[in-house]
Motif scaffolding. Structure first.
Motif, PDB file in Angstrom:
ATOM      1  N   LYS A 116     -36.258  22.808 -40.863  1.00 47.36           N
ATOM      2  CA  LYS A 116     -35.669  21.656 -41.236  1.00 47.36           C
ATOM      3  C   LYS A 116     -33.590  21.972 -41.040  1.00 47.36           C
ATOM      4  CE  LYS A 116     -33.247  18.342 -45.138  1.00 47.36           C
ATOM      5  NZ  LYS A 116     -33.905  18.048 -45.736  1.00 47.36           N
ATOM      6  N   ASN A 117     -33.648  23.104 -40.423  1.00 52.01           N
ATOM      7  CA  ASN A 117     -32.095  23.477 -40.446  1.00 52.01           C
ATOM      8  C   ASN A 117     -32.010  24.369 -39.591  1.00 52.01           C
ATOM      9  OD1 ASN A 117     -30.905  22.663 -43.170  1.00 52.01           O
ATOM     10  ND2 ASN A 117     -31.797  23.528 -44.464  1.00 52.01           N
ATOM     11  N   TYR A 118     -32.830  25.451 -39.161  1.00 47.53           N
ATOM     12  CA  TYR A 118     -32.983  26.036 -38.114  1.00 47.53           C
ATOM     13  C   TYR A 118     -33.656  25.011 -37.245  1.00 47.53           C
ATOM     14  CZ  TYR A 118     -30.774  29.434 -40.957  1.00 47.53           C
ATOM     15  OH  TYR A 118     -29.893  29.837 -42.238  1.00 47.53           O
ATOM     16  N   MET A 119     -33.525  25.459 -35.616  1.00 49.90           N
ATOM     17  CA  MET A 119     -34.085  25.498 -34.609  1.00 49.90           C
ATOM     18  C   MET A 119     -34.493  26.497 -33.869  1.00 49.90           C
ATOM     19  SD  MET A 119     -33.642  21.203 -34.125  1.00 49.90           S
ATOM     20  CE  MET A 119     -34.168  21.442 -32.332  1.00 49.90           C
ATOM     21  N   TRP A 120     -35.584  27.005 -32.606  1.00 50.78           N
ATOM     22  CA  TRP A 120     -35.445  27.675 -32.000  1.00 50.78           C
ATOM     23  C   TRP A 120     -36.498  28.250 -30.896  1.00 50.78           C
ATOM     24  CZ3 TRP A 120     -36.623  27.715 -36.644  1.00 50.78           C
ATOM     25  CH2 TRP A 120     -38.423  27.206 -37.297  1.00 50.78           C
ATOM     26  N   SER A 121     -36.241  28.952 -29.444  1.00 49.75           N
ATOM     27  CA  SER A 121     -36.669  29.030 -28.360  1.00 49.75           C
ATOM     28  C   SER A 121     -38.074  29.273 -28.883  1.00 49.75           C
ATOM     29  CB  SER A 121     -36.295  29.241 -27.395  1.00 49.75           C
ATOM     30  OG  SER A 121     -35.792  30.407 -27.842  1.00 49.75           O
ATOM     31  N   ASP A 122     -39.422  28.656 -27.865  1.00 50.09           N
ATOM     32  CA  ASP A 122     -40.893  29.101 -28.709  1.00 50.09           C
ATOM     33  C   ASP A 122     -40.981  30.536 -28.147  1.00 50.09           C
ATOM     34  OD1 ASP A 122     -40.930  26.868 -29.072  1.00 50.09           O
ATOM     35  OD2 ASP A 122     -42.901  25.993 -27.284  1.00 50.09           O
ATOM     36  N   GLY A 123     -41.592  31.451 -29.284  1.00 50.50           N
ATOM     37  CA  GLY A 123     -41.331  32.385 -28.411  1.00 50.50           C
ATOM     38  C   GLY A 123     -40.450  33.856 -29.148  1.00 50.50           C
ATOM     39  N   GLU A 137     -24.118  10.726 -37.395  1.00 51.24           N
ATOM     40  CA  GLU A 137     -23.206  10.613 -38.906  1.00 51.24           C
ATOM     41  C   GLU A 137     -23.594  11.277 -40.007  1.00 51.24           C
ATOM     42  OE1 GLU A 137     -22.500   6.397 -39.746  1.00 51.24           O
ATOM     43  OE2 GLU A 137     -23.239   5.494 -38.008  1.00 51.24           O
ATOM     44  N   ASP A 138     -25.124  12.206 -39.657  1.00 54.56           N
ATOM     45  CA  ASP A 138     -25.115  12.710 -40.593  1.00 54.56           C
ATOM     46  C   ASP A 138     -25.605  14.719 -40.468  1.00 54.56           C
ATOM     47  OD1 ASP A 138     -25.911  10.603 -41.788  1.00 54.56           O
ATOM     48  OD2 ASP A 138     -28.261  10.024 -40.748  1.00 54.56           O
ATOM     49  N   GLU A 139     -25.771  14.655 -39.155  1.00 54.54           N
ATOM     50  CA  GLU A 139     -25.477  16.400 -38.799  1.00 54.54           C
ATOM     51  C   GLU A 139     -24.755  16.282 -37.839  1.00 54.54           C
ATOM     52  OE1 GLU A 139     -29.981  17.066 -40.744  1.00 54.54           O
ATOM     53  OE2 GLU A 139     -29.694  16.533 -38.299  1.00 54.54           O
ATOM     54  N   ILE A 140     -24.674  18.127 -38.091  1.00 52.21           N
ATOM     55  CA  ILE A 140     -24.083  18.993 -36.678  1.00 52.21           C
ATOM     56  C   ILE A 140     -24.612  19.947 -36.395  1.00 52.21           C
ATOM     57  CG2 ILE A 140     -22.152  20.307 -36.439  1.00 52.21           C
ATOM     58  CD1 ILE A 140     -20.312  18.593 -38.485  1.00 52.21           C
ATOM     59  N   TRP A 141     -24.885  20.862 -35.803  1.00 53.19           N
ATOM     60  CA  TRP A 141     -26.268  21.330 -34.949  1.00 53.19           C
ATOM     61  C   TRP A 141     -24.850  21.918 -34.026  1.00 53.19           C
ATOM     62  CZ3 TRP A 141     -30.993  22.960 -36.437  1.00 53.19           C
ATOM     63  CH2 TRP A 141     -31.089  21.953 -37.032  1.00 53.19           C
ATOM     64  N   TYR A 142     -25.349  22.951 -34.291  1.00 55.69           N
ATOM     65  CA  TYR A 142     -24.739  24.536 -32.848  1.00 55.69           C
ATOM     66  C   TYR A 142     -25.751  25.352 -32.771  1.00 55.69           C
ATOM     67  CZ  TYR A 142     -21.212  27.675 -30.821  1.00 55.69           C
ATOM     68  OH  TYR A 142     -21.070  28.078 -30.270  1.00 55.69           O
ATOM     69  N   MET A 143     -26.026  25.409 -31.186  1.00 56.09           N
ATOM     70  CA  MET A 143     -26.981  25.561 -30.448  1.00 56.09           C
ATOM     71  C   MET A 143     -25.583  27.080 -29.188  1.00 56.09           C
ATOM     72  SD  MET A 143     -29.113  23.725 -28.129  1.00 56.09           S
ATOM     73  CE  MET A 143     -31.057  24.418 -27.172  1.00 56.09           C
ATOM     74  N   GLU A 144     -26.927  28.105 -29.376  1.00 58.50           N
ATOM     75  CA  GLU A 144     -26.465  28.910 -29.080  1.00 58.50           C
ATOM     76  C   GLU A 144     -27.438  29.663 -27.634  1.00 58.50           C
ATOM     77  OE1 GLU A 144     -22.822  30.980 -31.267  1.00 58.50           O
ATOM     78  OE2 GLU A 144     -24.914  31.878 -31.285  1.00 58.50           O
ATOM     79  N   LEU A 145     -27.610  29.463 -26.106  1.00 58.98           N
ATOM     80  CA  LEU A 145     -28.098  29.944 -25.746  1.00 58.98           C
ATOM     81  C   LEU A 145     -27.292  30.952 -24.996  1.00 58.98           C
ATOM     82  CD1 LEU A 145     -27.433  26.606 -23.241  1.00 58.98           C
ATOM     83  CD2 LEU A 145     -29.350  26.917 -25.014  1.00 58.98           C
ATOM     84  N   ALA A 146     -28.851  32.242 -25.699  1.00 57.90           N
ATOM     85  CA  ALA A 146     -28.740  33.590 -25.128  1.00 57.90           C
ATOM     86  C   ALA A 146     -28.592  33.883 -23.926  1.00 57.90           C
ATOM     87  CB  ALA A 146     -29.334  34.382 -26.287  1.00 57.90           C
ATOM     88  N   THR A 147     -30.701  33.556 -23.247  1.00 62.81           N
ATOM     89  CA  THR A 147     -30.383  34.610 -21.768  1.00 62.81           C
ATOM     90  C   THR A 147     -31.105  33.115 -21.085  1.00 62.81           C
ATOM     91  OG1 THR A 147     -32.925  34.475 -23.451  1.00 62.81           O
ATOM     92  CG2 THR A 147     -31.463  36.913 -23.100  1.00 62.81           C
ATOM     93  N   HIS A 181     -34.294  32.149 -23.534  1.00 60.60           N
ATOM     94  CA  HIS A 181     -34.326  31.825 -25.407  1.00 60.60           C
ATOM     95  C   HIS A 181     -33.257  31.390 -26.060  1.00 60.60           C
ATOM     96  CE1 HIS A 181     -37.958  32.928 -25.872  1.00 60.60           C
ATOM     97  NE2 HIS A 181     -37.936  34.653 -24.825  1.00 60.60           N
ATOM     98  N   TRP A 182     -32.866  31.082 -27.352  1.00 60.86           N
ATOM     99  CA  TRP A 182     -31.934  30.279 -27.570  1.00 60.86           C
ATOM    100  C   TRP A 182     -32.226  29.875 -28.861  1.00 60.86           C
ATOM    101  CZ3 TRP A 182     -33.043  25.826 -30.378  1.00 60.86           C
ATOM    102  CH2 TRP A 182     -34.351  24.709 -29.757  1.00 60.86           C
ATOM    103  N   VAL A 183     -30.845  29.206 -29.752  1.00 59.72           N
ATOM    104  CA  VAL A 183     -31.250  29.654 -31.054  1.00 59.72           C
ATOM    105  C   VAL A 183     -30.480  28.493 -31.868  1.00 59.72           C
ATOM    106  CG1 VAL A 183     -32.385  31.684 -32.583  1.00 59.72           C
ATOM    107  CG2 VAL A 183     -30.467  31.158 -32.286  1.00 59.72           C
ATOM    108  N   ALA A 184     -30.573  27.412 -32.866  1.00 61.42           N
ATOM    109  CA  ALA A 184     -29.575  26.365 -33.125  1.00 61.42           C
ATOM    110  C   ALA A 184     -29.667  25.916 -34.882  1.00 61.42           C
ATOM    111  CB  ALA A 184     -29.684  25.276 -32.464  1.00 61.42           C
ATOM    112  N   VAL A 218     -30.577  18.941 -30.102  1.00 63.78           N
ATOM    113  CA  VAL A 218     -30.802  20.139 -29.170  1.00 63.78           C
ATOM    114  C   VAL A 218     -32.083  20.314 -28.744  1.00 63.78           C
ATOM    115  CG1 VAL A 218     -31.813  22.705 -30.923  1.00 63.78           C
ATOM    116  CG2 VAL A 218     -29.718  21.522 -31.482  1.00 63.78           C
ATOM    117  N   GLU A 219     -33.176  19.118 -29.076  1.00 63.91           N
ATOM    118  CA  GLU A 219     -34.638  19.865 -28.605  1.00 63.91           C
ATOM    119  C   GLU A 219     -34.436  18.906 -27.266  1.00 63.91           C
ATOM    120  OE1 GLU A 219     -36.332  16.167 -30.748  1.00 63.91           O
ATOM    121  OE2 GLU A 219     -36.548  18.115 -32.669  1.00 63.91           O
ATOM    122  N   TYR A 220     -33.826  18.074 -26.380  1.00 62.21           N
ATOM    123  CA  TYR A 220     -33.738  17.919 -25.164  1.00 62.21           C
ATOM    124  C   TYR A 220     -32.799  18.922 -24.525  1.00 62.21           C
ATOM    125  CZ  TYR A 220     -33.513  14.204 -21.659  1.00 62.21           C
ATOM    126  OH  TYR A 220     -32.939  13.267 -20.405  1.00 62.21           O
TER     127      TYR A 220
END
Length: 474
Positions: A205-212, A163-173, A176-179, A140-142
């Protein structure tokens, strides 16, 4: 904005506590707008001391590549004039991804952050990310850093897992995005529509998002809710197309895994995250990806009215070019951690073939994809089978299901045998052994499929409408 043919998919993610075998899964049907879209499946080798720039054939995005990259499985288009579209894979660090689930942002958010013509698009995402990541969160970070630098050409959903986690990332515009981290005891089904709902900006820990992104929404008065920050409602759509093309697929996946829940297939309020009513087996994931509203009046192959049979877009289609289920097992229990289950053709009629990803090759039948039909090619073999089964569906459906069941049983038994044989293997010994096993698995499935195809064609010769039986009284 250019349009391409890869814009119609269905994704499934299953957390390890929701899975019967206690491991993480990500899965997707890669669907296109034409039925005949050949795909390859092979292993991209690791690279080092490289000095190379990647240029997208699709939109001419140009990115300087890192000097080193991990080995990974890849499912690119056979014809790459429009782009590579590697779509899905697991790398040698046992990190996997599937990209993309095409989604749509609304006109309000796109007005203030439009998509970027020569930005990062589906054709490039796996190529630019999977060889360089060591974790799902790192994926997600990359990708987020690439979007920050180059922008996004499309609105897309991307699955990452380890093995430990699943992340789903949505690129909207454009930027801007969230995961969201899929909870271990939950599953999610996504179908060409923004799915992620509430974002807790106090829980990185459970959410990520684009700056701003919060400032962007506030500046342009984009949030329709007084007290909630719901990504789907701010950035997504709720249209008649959603209610006939998208939400019914989510409804059906949830109907299978939560059968006691009464929901409207056209509802715009279907939850993104669900806890299943029972543990989910890999066969359940396969069933959903191969489904066409089975046992409902909406089944295009069923007995409903013509209106109902054409009312909603099914999950499995003639336009499904590549159905895949990625599985990462517990390294404390097995040596062969990563398995990619691959189905070519229409997944309603073809089996999921297990391939070990800690290997240097899949099989020549999966990389050989000529322009015209050749049964030495796995792609064409399963396309042919699909066409034959559907052409006499009522006569062939049960025989075909028996074939799929027999191969699914064999696959489970084969994986268990390989686990026993590799318990003390590691390094190059393990990789070499799994490569040999990939070839053996492919041969077994190819041979069984050719036998099944021959049987169906033989039976089909008696089904011609150009048959006349002489009346003995004449």
């Amino acid at each position: 904005m250019r349009k391409h043919t890869h814009m119609a998919c269905t994704s499934i993610m299953v957390g390890k506590k929701a899975a019967m075998d206690g491991v993480n899964y990500i899965a997707r049907n890669e669907d296109n707008f034409v039925a005949n879209w050949p795909k390859r499946f092979f292993v991209q080798q690791s690279v080092s001391r490289r000095n190379e720039t990647y240029t997208s054939p699709y939109n001419k995005l140009s990115v300087k590549l890192p000097e080193s990259g991990y080995r990974y499985t890849s499912s690119p288009d056979a014809n790459q004039d429009e782009g590579w579209y590697e779509e899905d894979g697991i790398n040698e660090k046992n990190v996997g991804m599937s990209a993309t689930e095409s989604v749509v942002a609304n006109e309000k958010v796109l007005a203030y952050d439009p998509l970027i013509e020569d930005g990062v698009a589906e054709d490039s995402i796996v190529t630019l990310v999977l060889p360089y990541i060591d974790s799902a969160r790192g994926g997600v970070e990359y990708l987020g850093n690439l979007i920050s630098k180059y922008g996004s050409t499309e609105s897309n959903g991307v699955e990452f897992f380890d093995e430990d986690e699943i992340w789903y990332m949505e690129l909207a515009t454009g930027h801007h995005w969230v995961a969201i981290r899929i909870p271990d005891d939950c599953y999610a089904v996504a179908a060409n529509q923004m799915g992620i709902e509430e974002i807790d900006f106090n829980d990185p820990k459970n959410y990520m998002w684009s700056d701003g992104i919060q400032e962007f929404v506030e500046k342009y008065n984009l949030n329709p809710d007084e007290s909630h920050w719901n990504f789907r409602k701010i950035f997504g759509t709720s249209t008649m197309q959603d209610r006939h093309y998208n939400t019914p697929r989510v409804w059906y996946g949830q109907k299978v895994l939560n059968p006691s829940s009464e929901q409207n297939p056209e509802s715009s309020e279907l939850p993104f995250l669900r806890k299943p009513e029972k543990k989910i087996a890999i066969e359940d994931i396969q069933y959903i990806l191969a489904s066409h509203f089975n046992e409902t009046r909406f089944d295009p192959l069923g007995s409903g009215s013509q209106e109902d049979k054409k009312r909603y877009r099914a999950i499995s289609l003639s336009r499904t070019a590549n159905s895949h289920i990625l599985q990462l097992r517990d390294a404390k229990k097995v040596s062969a951690v990563g398995i990619e289950w691959k189905a070519f053709g229409i997944p309603s009629f073809t089996p999921y073939v297990p391939f070990f990803t800690n290997a240097t090759d899949i099989d020549g039948s999966y990389s050989f994809v000529p322009e015209k039909l050749d049964l030495k090619s796995a792609y064409w073999l399963y396309e042919t089978l699909s066409m034959v089964v559907e052409s006499h569906y009522r006569e062939f459906a049960d025989i075909n299901l028996d074939y799929q069941k027999e191969l699914a049983t064999w696959a489970r038994r084969k994986v268990a045998t390989i686990d026993k044989e590799t318990v003390n293997m590691s390094g190059s010994e393990l990789t070499d052994y799994l490569t040999v096993q990939n070839h053996k698995i492919a041969k077994y499935f190819n041979d069984a499929t050719k036998d099944h195809l021959a049987d169906l064609i033989t039976r089909g010769t008696e089904l011609s409408e150009l048959t006349f039986k002489m009346d003995p009284d004449l």
